[in-house]
Design a protein around this motif. Structure first.
Motif, mmCIF file in Angstrom:
data_model
loop_
_atom_site.group_PDB
_atom_site.id
_atom_site.type_symbol
_atom_site.label_atom_id
_atom_site.label_comp_id
_atom_site.label_asym_id
_atom_site.label_seq_id
_atom_site.Cartn_x
_atom_site.Cartn_y
_atom_site.Cartn_z
ATOM 1 N N CYS A 98 102.120 -23.868 85.891
ATOM 2 C CA CYS A 98 102.048 -24.200 87.322
ATOM 3 C C CYS A 98 102.584 -25.613 87.518
ATOM 4 O O CYS A 98 102.669 -26.385 86.560
ATOM 5 N N CYS A 102 94.855 -26.626 89.309
ATOM 6 C CA CYS A 102 93.694 -26.689 90.194
ATOM 7 C C CYS A 102 92.450 -26.603 89.314
ATOM 8 O O CYS A 102 92.347 -25.684 88.494
ATOM 9 N N CYS A 105 90.602 -23.230 88.931
ATOM 10 C CA CYS A 105 91.455 -22.048 88.709
ATOM 11 C C CYS A 105 90.699 -20.910 88.031
ATOM 12 O O CYS A 105 90.036 -21.102 87.014
ATOM 13 N N ARG A 175 101.695 -22.008 94.911
ATOM 14 C CA ARG A 175 101.247 -23.290 95.468
ATOM 15 C C ARG A 175 102.416 -24.242 95.623
ATOM 16 O O ARG A 175 102.269 -25.326 96.178
HETATM 17 S S1 SF4 Z 1 94.902 -21.696 91.102
HETATM 18 FE FE1 SF4 Z 1 97.052 -20.963 90.981
HETATM 19 S S2 SF4 Z 1 98.307 -22.824 91.137
HETATM 20 FE FE2 SF4 Z 1 96.230 -23.475 90.688
HETATM 21 S S3 SF4 Z 1 96.185 -23.668 88.457
HETATM 22 FE FE3 SF4 Z 1 95.458 -21.611 88.906
HETATM 23 S S4 SF4 Z 1 97.264 -20.275 88.846
HETATM 24 FE FE4 SF4 Z 1 97.980 -22.418 88.947
#
Ligand code: SF4
Ligand SMILES: *Cc1c(COP(=O)(O)O)cnc(C)c1O
Length: 343
Positions: A98, A102, A105, A175
């Protein structure tokens, strides 16, 4: 910036905190692009952007109920990179990296590992799987984040999916438009168009502070090119567990031609308990939003049932049936009304 050293250098954490954060980093990578740093208004866990991305030692607090694979992706992994839970749609995960990591996650055990990316042969096997299953109407590109792929690689995937007759829609979950808005340009649009099919983009966004001018410009470019935009938001303690914040977020999205799609209840990934909001509170917020913002601004509040049993709406109940055919309906102000089902 990446890693604890990067955090210290950027002044986001004091040097003496770096040591214990290194243990956090061993579990889940750290990466914060420059634009995300600009979205932070304060260097503090109180800041809703800071809180989403700057690691916290509480991530080392693993609770017994937390899981490596909270939504059962693995149970339905048919070939590498394909999760096929519902008959008519599959997840395709070409990469597991990514642009930003996050801290809450739900795929944190898999995400952040470049070696998990599909090889050319594995990608081929994934296309074969989709081609052989005519019930599949929709392919959802996720990961990781599919927009970390170059336009060339993304365009190749679109070409290949474009040749599969039974596919109606290709959806991307990303994102990137929020965290690296420069990535969204004419070349990306051209790559997405190569499928020759409907391509929808679902952005993952949790707070109105993420809707900066460059982000809005990227969304406008996608919308102007006829790409339907949807959003998904995770309900997070200290970030957006507040009807006023979510009302501003959902209005901001609609004003930028993004339809709020899902509000996710937090999955039970390891080390995320400091982000947890009870379902009852989520329902209370949704009830409050009902009267406050228009229908277009309302996402569906959903829970992904642990074990891979799929997503279900868990929003507040407005309808009760105390006796057969007799309903009690609650309006947006909380007032109760009787309704008899005739017929
Ligand atoms: S929530 Fe989505 S963008 Fe954020 S770390 Fe996880 S997979 Fe990646
Ligand atoms: C979330 C998810 C989907 C997509 O579900 P929608 O309700 O169509 O957005 C598809 N497959 C899996 C395995 C999922 O987790």
């Amino acid at each position: 910036m990446t890693g604890t050293a990067g955090l210290v250098e950027a002044g986001l954490v004091p040097p003496d905190a770096a040591l214990e954060l290194r243990a956090v980093e061993e579990n889940f990578r750290i990466r914060i692009p420059a634009h995300v740093r600009e979205q932070m208004q304060a260097v503090s866990p109180e800041d809703p952007v800071f809180r989403q991305y700057v690691p916290d030692v509480r991530e080392l607090d693993h609770r017994p109920e937390e899981m490596d694979d909270p939504i059962g992706d693995g149970v339905f992994e048919k070939v590498k990179g394909i999760t096929h839970r519902y008959p008519d749609r599959v997840l395709l995960k070409p990469t597991h990296t990514c642009q930003v990591y996050c801290r809450f996650c739900f795929r944190r055990e898999k995400v952040g590992h470049p070696e998990e990316a599909l090889s050319a042969d594995e990608l081929e096997a994934a296309f074969d799987y989709i081609r052989a299953n005519e019930a599949i109407f929709e392919v959802i590109l996720t990961g990781g984040d599919p927009l970390v792929l170059s336009d060339r690689r993304l365009g190749d995937i679109m070409d290949r999916l474009g040749t599969i007759p039974h596919l109606g829609v290709i959806r991307l979950h990303t994102r990137v438009p929020l965290v690296e808005p420069d990535r969204v340009g004419a070349a990306l649009v051209a790559a997405l168009k190569r499928a020759g099919k409907a391509v929808d983009v679902t952005i993952h966004i949790n707070h109105p502070a993420e809707l900066t001018e460059p982000v809005k410009a990227g969304l406008a470019l996608l919308a102007d090119n006829g790409i339907p935009l949807l959003s998904q938001t995770v309900l997070l303690k200290g970030v957006n567990d507040d009807a006023t914040v979510l009302a501003a977020l959902f209005r901001g999205l609609v004003a930028n031609r993004v339809k709020p799609y899902y509000l996710h209840h937090l999955d039970k990934a390891r080390g995320v308990s400091h982000f947890r909001v009870p379902i009852a509170r989520g329902q209370e917020i949704m009830r409050e939003l009902r009267g406050r913002v228009s229908g277009i601004c309302q996402p569906t509040y959903v829970l992904d049932i642990p074990g891979g049993h799929g997503k279900v709406p868990i929003g507040p109940d407005f309808l009760r049936e105390p006796a057969k055919g007799y309903y009690q309906v609650t309006d947006y102000l909380g007032k109760k009304h009787e309704y008899r089902d005739d017929g």
